[in-house]
Scaffold this motif. Structure first.
Motif, PDB file in Angstrom:
ATOM      1  N   ASN A   1     -15.150 -18.421   7.244  1.00  0.00           N
ATOM      2  CA  ASN A   1     -15.102 -17.126   7.937  1.00  0.00           C
ATOM      3  C   ASN A   1     -16.495 -16.532   8.009  1.00  0.00           C
TER       4      ASN A   1
ATOM      5  N   LYS B   1     -20.243  -7.229   5.028  1.00  0.00           N
ATOM      6  CA  LYS B   1     -20.411  -8.326   4.073  1.00  0.00           C
ATOM      7  C   LYS B   1     -19.964  -7.981   2.658  1.00  0.00           C
TER       8      LYS B   1
ATOM      9  N   TRP C   1     -21.484  -8.446  -0.689  1.00  0.00           N
ATOM     10  CA  TRP C   1     -22.791  -8.773  -1.277  1.00  0.00           C
ATOM     11  C   TRP C   1     -23.001  -7.897  -2.495  1.00  0.00           C
TER      12      TRP C   1
ATOM     13  N   ASP D   1     -25.506 -15.073   7.256  1.00  0.00           N
ATOM     14  CA  ASP D   1     -24.997 -15.130   5.882  1.00  0.00           C
ATOM     15  C   ASP D   1     -26.105 -15.593   4.941  1.00  0.00           C
TER      16      ASP D   1
HETATM   17  O1  PMV Z   1     -18.012 -15.849  -1.620  1.00  0.00           O
HETATM   18  P1  PMV Z   1     -19.468 -16.077  -1.806  1.00  0.00           P
HETATM   19  O2  PMV Z   1     -19.913 -15.831  -3.222  1.00  0.00           O
HETATM   20  O3  PMV Z   1     -19.917 -17.412  -1.297  1.00  0.00           O
HETATM   21  O4  PMV Z   1     -20.282 -14.961  -0.961  1.00  0.00           O
HETATM   22  C1  PMV Z   1     -20.304 -14.904   0.432  1.00  0.00           C
HETATM   23  C2  PMV Z   1     -21.486 -14.103   0.837  1.00  0.00           C
HETATM   24  C3  PMV Z   1     -21.732 -13.932   2.319  1.00  0.00           C
HETATM   25  O5  PMV Z   1     -21.254 -15.026   3.048  1.00  0.00           O
HETATM   26  C4  PMV Z   1     -23.231 -13.828   2.548  1.00  0.00           C
HETATM   27  C5  PMV Z   1     -21.117 -12.629   2.826  1.00  0.00           C
HETATM   28  C6  PMV Z   1     -19.638 -12.640   3.069  1.00  0.00           C
HETATM   29  O6  PMV Z   1     -19.021 -11.571   2.964  1.00  0.00           O
HETATM   30  O7  PMV Z   1     -19.080 -13.692   3.428  1.00  0.00           O
END
Ligand code: PMV
Length: 334
Positions: free
Chosen positions: A16, A21, A23, A285
């Protein structure tokens, strides 16, 4: 060889792209986010995962196809299987085979589709029948953004008060809006700082509080813009949020710079095309690739222009994707 006691299931999940975001976390162990987030499933970027519980195994066996399966990745999968085993009340070890339809670790959320598919396949193979909400919560514990790959289409992850209230649900189905995400691939190598690490470092940015307040203001704006198919409002807020997230990453300690020169060149190109009357916005991202958002009518023109940029290796075109689904379920002897 599969023993007669094996229970096997295969699930497929879309990656997705987040418009608001995730973050920064307020609880790292439970992966509770600082703010809610909104995303769209990507129909051409999927992970397919088979889980086979087999009483003949004395340890989990994890294979991620088309890439090296590191010990760290295998351990993270095994820890997630432990969560499923705990809920199902079983101790059986499993064989896991996973394949992505896109390059790993390059700014397409491979951990999102990976942990969503792993959760759905492991639960089905363990005989656990969970609601979509319970699956989303479980997927979140594996990788935060994975909770958003469980429901279909346009999705909101509620930050929640605790683990039980921090889950994702559909805002609008895939057919609601012909929005496209054209991913301009400029880098296919593994990024140096994974998103999990970036999430931990985010707390150290002096801009964290300002970005959090702006993201919270952005949530209802993006939600409404999706519901009303208001592309201009949607695009402006989404592009701002990408810049905000990267401002936090850049000002973390140590600083995290995900952009390459090619990333910045595409950002300039998108803004120039927009000024020239082609409605498109970007988001990025935790990687160098650029996600260019547009509506269906402009997708071919935009994809052709992106392919002409010298840094762009490929353009991956996505429409809003479906929910996680079970492809195959096989209980007992095969
Ligand atoms: O789920 P993670 O820890 O891989 O974090 C995803 C972080 C971003 O892709 C940059 C932002 C998001 O909301 O998907």
């Amino acid at each position: 060889m599969t023993s007669p006691a094996a229970r096997t299931a295969t699930a497929r999940s879309c990656a997705n792209i987040a418009f608001i975001k995730y973050w920064g976390r307020r609880d790292h162990a439970l992966r509770l986010p600082l703010n809610g987030s909104i995303s769209m499933n990507l129909d051409s970027a999927t992970t397919t995962t088979t889980v086979a519980f087999d009483s003949a195994l004395d340890a989990d066996q994890v294979t991620i196809l088309d890439t090296e399966t590191t010990e760290k990745a295998a351990r993270r999968v095994s820890e997630h299987l432990d969560r499923v085993r705990a809920q199902a009340g079983i101790a059986t070890r499993a064989r896991v085979v996973s394949r992505n339809s896109f390059p790993m670790g390059a700014g397409i959320a491979s951990s999102a589709s990976a942990f969503a598919a792993l959760t759905a396949a492991a639960c089905a193979a363990a005989g656990l029948r969970l609601s979509e909400r319970a699956l989303s919560i479980l997927a979140r514990l594996g990788s935060g953004s994975a909770c958003r790959s469980i429901p279909a289409g346009f999705v909101e992850w509620h930050a929640g008060e605790d683990s039980e209230s921090s889950y994702a649900e559909m805002i609008a189905p895939p057919e609601h809006w012909d929005l496209r995400d054209l991913i301009a691939i400029v880098e296919t190598a593994h990024k140096e700082v994974g998103s999990s690490k970036g999430q931990e470092l985010a707390g150290a940015s002096p801009f964290g509080a300002a970005r959090l307040a702006a993201a919270e203001r952005g949530l209802p704006i993006v939600r409404r813009a999706i519901l009303e198919r208001d592309f201009k409002t949607f695009g402006e807020e989404t592009e701002q949020e990408a810049i905000r997230m990267h401002a936090v990453a850049l000002t973390s300690r140590p600083s995290v710079l995900y952009w390459s020169p090619a990333t910045v060149r595409i950002m300039h190109a998108v803004r120039a095309w927009r000024a020239d009357g082609l409605p498109a916005y970007f988001t990025i991202d935790a990687g160098a690739n650029v996600h260019v958002l547009c509506q269906g009518a402009d997708a071919d023109t935009l994809a052709a222009r992106l392919r002409h940029l010298e840094d762009v290796q490929a353009v991956l075109c996505n429409r809003p994707g479906p929910a996680t689904w079970l492809i195959d379920e096989h209980l007992g002897i095969d």
